[in-house]
Motif scaffolding. Structure first.
Motif, mmCIF file in Angstrom:
data_model
loop_
_atom_site.group_PDB
_atom_site.id
_atom_site.type_symbol
_atom_site.label_atom_id
_atom_site.label_comp_id
_atom_site.label_asym_id
_atom_site.label_seq_id
_atom_site.Cartn_x
_atom_site.Cartn_y
_atom_site.Cartn_z
ATOM 1 N N ALA A 106 -10.907 6.070 -10.080
ATOM 2 C CA ALA A 106 -11.142 6.821 -8.845
ATOM 3 C C ALA A 106 -9.955 6.684 -7.903
ATOM 4 N N LEU A 107 -9.463 5.466 -7.751
ATOM 5 C CA LEU A 107 -8.341 5.222 -6.853
ATOM 6 C C LEU A 107 -7.076 5.916 -7.350
ATOM 7 N N GLU A 108 -6.787 5.775 -8.631
ATOM 8 C CA GLU A 108 -5.572 6.361 -9.190
ATOM 9 C C GLU A 108 -5.622 7.889 -9.147
ATOM 10 N N THR A 109 -6.800 8.463 -9.460
ATOM 11 C CA THR A 109 -6.924 9.916 -9.464
ATOM 12 C C THR A 109 -6.854 10.470 -8.047
ATOM 13 N N ALA A 110 -7.460 9.779 -7.087
ATOM 14 C CA ALA A 110 -7.389 10.218 -5.695
ATOM 15 C C ALA A 110 -5.944 10.240 -5.210
ATOM 16 N N ARG A 111 -5.173 9.249 -5.604
ATOM 17 C CA ARG A 111 -3.770 9.211 -5.213
ATOM 18 C C ARG A 111 -2.983 10.352 -5.848
ATOM 19 N N GLN A 112 -3.388 10.743 -7.041
ATOM 20 C CA GLN A 112 -2.643 11.778 -7.761
ATOM 21 C C GLN A 112 -2.979 13.181 -7.269
ATOM 22 N N ILE A 113 -4.265 13.492 -7.157
ATOM 23 C CA ILE A 113 -4.638 14.882 -6.872
ATOM 24 C C ILE A 113 -4.946 15.150 -5.403
ATOM 25 N N ARG A 114 -5.080 14.089 -4.588
ATOM 26 C CA ARG A 114 -5.360 14.241 -3.163
ATOM 27 C C ARG A 114 -6.517 15.195 -2.907
ATOM 28 N N PRO A 115 -7.731 14.823 -3.279
ATOM 29 C CA PRO A 115 -8.874 15.730 -3.130
ATOM 30 C C PRO A 115 -9.244 15.934 -1.672
ATOM 31 N N ASP A 116 -10.032 16.976 -1.427
ATOM 32 C CA ASP A 116 -10.568 17.200 -0.086
ATOM 33 C C ASP A 116 -11.719 16.233 0.202
ATOM 34 N N GLY A 147 -13.982 2.520 -10.789
ATOM 35 C CA GLY A 147 -13.313 2.473 -9.505
ATOM 36 C C GLY A 147 -11.812 2.577 -9.583
ATOM 37 N N ARG A 148 -11.227 1.942 -10.576
ATOM 38 C CA ARG A 148 -9.772 2.000 -10.723
ATOM 39 C C ARG A 148 -9.314 3.431 -10.982
ATOM 40 N N ARG A 197 -14.687 -2.226 -12.954
ATOM 41 C CA ARG A 197 -13.257 -2.384 -12.676
ATOM 42 C C ARG A 197 -12.939 -2.532 -11.201
ATOM 43 N N MET A 198 -13.568 -1.724 -10.363
ATOM 44 C CA MET A 198 -13.409 -1.826 -8.912
ATOM 45 C C MET A 198 -14.598 -1.110 -8.292
ATOM 46 N N ASP A 199 -15.321 -1.779 -7.391
ATOM 47 C CA ASP A 199 -16.498 -1.106 -6.833
ATOM 48 C C ASP A 199 -16.086 -0.097 -5.768
ATOM 49 N N GLY A 200 -17.052 0.743 -5.384
ATOM 50 C CA GLY A 200 -16.759 1.813 -4.452
ATOM 51 C C GLY A 200 -16.318 1.335 -3.090
ATOM 52 N N LEU A 201 -16.825 0.184 -2.662
ATOM 53 C CA LEU A 201 -16.423 -0.357 -1.365
ATOM 54 C C LEU A 201 -14.941 -0.720 -1.368
ATOM 55 N N GLN A 202 -14.479 -1.307 -2.462
ATOM 56 C CA GLN A 202 -13.055 -1.640 -2.573
ATOM 57 C C GLN A 202 -12.205 -0.383 -2.613
ATOM 58 N N VAL A 203 -12.691 0.630 -3.339
ATOM 59 C CA VAL A 203 -11.958 1.896 -3.411
ATOM 60 C C VAL A 203 -11.834 2.498 -2.019
ATOM 61 N N CYS A 204 -12.942 2.532 -1.291
ATOM 62 C CA CYS A 204 -12.940 3.104 0.050
ATOM 63 C C CYS A 204 -12.005 2.331 0.971
ATOM 64 N N ARG A 205 -12.072 1.011 0.920
ATOM 65 C CA ARG A 205 -11.220 0.180 1.770
ATOM 66 C C ARG A 205 -9.744 0.458 1.495
ATOM 67 N N THR A 206 -9.375 0.560 0.222
ATOM 68 C CA THR A 206 -7.976 0.793 -0.146
ATOM 69 C C THR A 206 -7.519 2.188 0.260
ATOM 70 N N LEU A 207 -8.347 3.199 -0.014
ATOM 71 C CA LEU A 207 -7.964 4.569 0.306
ATOM 72 C C LEU A 207 -7.815 4.784 1.804
ATOM 73 N N ARG A 208 -8.633 4.110 2.593
ATOM 74 C CA ARG A 208 -8.567 4.292 4.036
ATOM 75 C C ARG A 208 -7.241 3.808 4.625
ATOM 76 N N LEU A 252 -16.163 0.530 6.567
ATOM 77 C CA LEU A 252 -14.972 0.579 5.724
ATOM 78 C C LEU A 252 -14.301 1.952 5.768
ATOM 79 N N GLY A 253 -14.960 2.917 6.390
ATOM 80 C CA GLY A 253 -14.335 4.223 6.561
ATOM 81 C C GLY A 253 -15.014 5.373 5.860
ATOM 82 N N ALA A 254 -16.188 5.144 5.242
ATOM 83 C CA ALA A 254 -16.911 6.254 4.628
ATOM 84 C C ALA A 254 -17.350 7.232 5.710
ATOM 85 N N ASP A 255 -17.346 8.525 5.389
ATOM 86 C CA ASP A 255 -17.754 9.548 6.349
ATOM 87 C C ASP A 255 -19.258 9.785 6.329
ATOM 88 N N ASP A 256 -19.884 9.508 5.188
ATOM 89 C CA ASP A 256 -21.331 9.663 5.081
ATOM 90 C C ASP A 256 -21.820 8.781 3.942
#
Length: 228
Positions: A38-48, A35-36, A58-69, A94-98
């Motif tokens: 995932a969060l750091e890479t999403a911030r770096q590359i800004r995926p679609d 998860g960590r 390290r960090m579950d997906g729910l926490q990642v989603c909450r932070t990214l949102r 938490l903001g997931a689209d699907d």
């Protein structure tokens, strides 16, 4: 549609399988396993799109989603082995689209991804037809010209295609392969090295000091972005 997709799943074989299906469907895919990352890479590359497993170290997906949102509108497709309605609603709240339950077929996964990307494309502003201004750099997709601090500069078609793509989403990192996608109709023999040459030439035209660029930046190991 060629999209950049980040896959976050701690099951290495599962993640690699998803990556292969994405590439076969014409997308770019980056894979991480916690998860960590995932969060750091999403911030770096800004995926679609982020394909995000719920259960990760390290960090579950729910926490990642909450932070990214709180930071981003990136599309999020969550994967989970949990099957209760409460779990599904938690992810969506938490903001997931699907939300896709495991086990699932690759065909179902790719159908969900295509649907999300189409939905996002329909809702996107018509930026391709609008003039853009990024840090003194003006890009006019209709008139097909570029200005720097109000002064028009000459660009080749390949250079213009790259700058137009970068200016549409300032500060987003584009891989060389994604930029190739934007130039394919111009020069079908283009390679990733061609992108580097176009960028080098663009820096000579838009930067005060091409050796120390302030706007057209290299993100090492990933690609390029246009900084606002």
């Amino acid at each position: 549609m060629c999209a950049q997709v980040l896959v976050a799943d701690d099951d290495l074989r599962h993640a690699e399988g998803i990556r292969r299906y994405l590439v076969a469907d014409g997308h770019q895919a980056v894979v991480v396993h916690d998860g960590r990352a995932a969060l750091e890479t999403a911030r770096q590359i800004r995926p679609d799109l982020l394909v995000l497993d719920v259960m990760m170290p390290r960090m579950d997906g729910l926490q990642v989603c909450r932070t990214l949102r709180q930071e981003s509108d990136v599309l999020v497709l969550m994967l989970t082995a949990r099957s209760t309605e409460a779990d599904l609603l938690l992810g969506l709240n938490l903001g997931a689209d699907d939300y896709l339950r495991k086990p699932f077929s690759p065909r179902e996964l790719m159908a969900r991804i295509r649907t999300l990307l189409r939905r996002a494309a329909r809702g996107a502003p018509p930026g391709l037809a609008e003039r853009r201004q990024v840090a003194g750099i003006g890009v006019d997709p209709v008139g097909h010209h570029v200005t720097v601090n109000g002064v028009q500069i000459e660009c080749t078609r390949g250079e213009f295609a790259i700058l137009a793509a970068l200016s549409e989403q300032p500060d987003r990192v584009f891989t060389r392969t994604q930029l190739l996608h934007h130039t394919r109709g111009i020069d079908r023999s283009s390679t990733e090295r061609t992108i580097d040459v176009h960028v080098m030439n663009l820096r000579r035209k838009i930067e005060d000091d091409p050796r120390r660029p302030a706007h057209l930046l290299t993100v090492h190991g990933v690609g390029y972005k246009l900084a606002p």
